[in-house]
Design a protein around this motif. Structure first.
Motif, PDB file in Angstrom:
ATOM      1  N   GLY A  13       0.831  -1.201   0.000  1.00 41.96           N
ATOM      2  CA  GLY A  13       0.000   0.000   0.000  1.00 41.96           C
ATOM      3  C   GLY A  13       0.860   1.243   0.000  1.00 41.96           C
ATOM      4  N   LEU A  14       0.236   2.391   0.198  1.00 44.79           N
ATOM      5  CA  LEU A  14       0.951   3.664   0.175  1.00 44.79           C
ATOM      6  C   LEU A  14       1.459   4.014   1.577  1.00 44.79           C
ATOM      7  CD1 LEU A  14      -1.495   5.734  -2.081  1.00 44.79           C
ATOM      8  CD2 LEU A  14       0.660   4.654  -2.759  1.00 44.79           C
ATOM      9  N   PRO A  15       2.765   4.095   1.761  1.00 41.87           N
ATOM     10  CA  PRO A  15       3.315   4.382   3.088  1.00 41.87           C
ATOM     11  C   PRO A  15       3.499   5.865   3.340  1.00 41.87           C
ATOM     12  CG  PRO A  15       5.101   3.818   1.626  1.00 41.87           C
ATOM     13  CD  PRO A  15       3.832   3.785   0.797  1.00 41.87           C
ATOM     14  N   TYR A  16       2.822   6.703   2.558  1.00 42.42           N
ATOM     15  CA  TYR A  16       3.090   8.145   2.650  1.00 42.42           C
ATOM     16  C   TYR A  16       2.065   8.851   3.520  1.00 42.42           C
ATOM     17  CZ  TYR A  16       5.758   6.682  -1.387  1.00 42.42           C
ATOM     18  OH  TYR A  16       6.607   5.997  -2.220  1.00 42.42           O
TER      19      TYR A  16
END
Length: 208
Positions: free
Chosen positions: A205-208
């Protein structure tokens, strides 16, 4: 009657197999000429002449000289989708891909395909064909995921998941083609590494 029965069972007819073989031959010659003369320096007439067919026949199969390479670009995606159809309902994607890769090592990729994928990163027209191949695969992936989840292929969440897998496959292909440019004998183990790294990144997924 036998021919009709075989065709009804899903096996392509002889005419369809010959058509597909010709399309792949055209694609291979197009890549060879593009590599030697550049895309702009190659004409559709030259591709047709190299295959031994008329220009009219060539244009009957493909709308442009750049689109001649589409069968080669679509082949890997078709293979990936075919493998995903055997994905067990009780197994995660990474586990399934890892198990599949352990079960049988992937064959070496033909140098012509690696040459082509590398060319798609620098030639806008070929890039468009490469992206078209992935765009064509999106609804197929979405339908596969929908059948697995019991949802709809038109659901936004399903579409995002399909696009994520699609993007991972494209990134893995491009990374493999770049890293093994000087190793035409690169085998399935190297392909598997690139694929698993890409799918693992997608699954995080997006770790941001």
């Amino acid at each position: 009657m036998h021919a009709r029965a075989v065709q009804a069972a899903g096996r392509p007819s002889l005419a369809e197999r010959r058509k597909e073989a010709l399309r792949f031959e055209i694609a291979a010659e197009a890549v060879r000429l593009f590599a030697e003369h550049g895309v702009t320096g190659t004409t559709g007439e030259q591709i047709a002449r190299a295959v031994g067919i008329s220009s009219r026949t060539l244009w009957r199969h493909f709308p442009s000289k750049e689109s001649c390479v589409l069968p080669l670009l679509s082949a890997g995606l078709d293979f990936a989708v075919a493998q995903l159809r055997h994905w067990p309902a009780d197994m995660g994607l990474l586990d399934f891909v890892s198990r599949s890769l352990r079960a049988g090592e992937l064959p070496a990729v033909a140098p012509v395909i690696l040459d082509l994928i590398r060319m798609t990163t620098s030639d806008p027209a070929l890039r468009a064909v490469w992206l078209q191949a992935h765009d064509d695969a999106l609804p197929v992936l979405a339908q596969l995921l929908a059948e697995r989840s019991g949802g709809s292929a038109d659901d936004l969440r399903t579409k995002v998941h399909a696009a994520t897998i699609n993007g991972a496959l494209r990134a893995a292909s491009e990374d493999f083609a770049r890293r093994y440019a000087q190793e035409p004998g690169a085998a399935g183990s190297e392909i598997a590494t690139c694929l698993l790294v890409a799918l693992r990144a997608a699954s995080e997924g997006l770790p941001y």
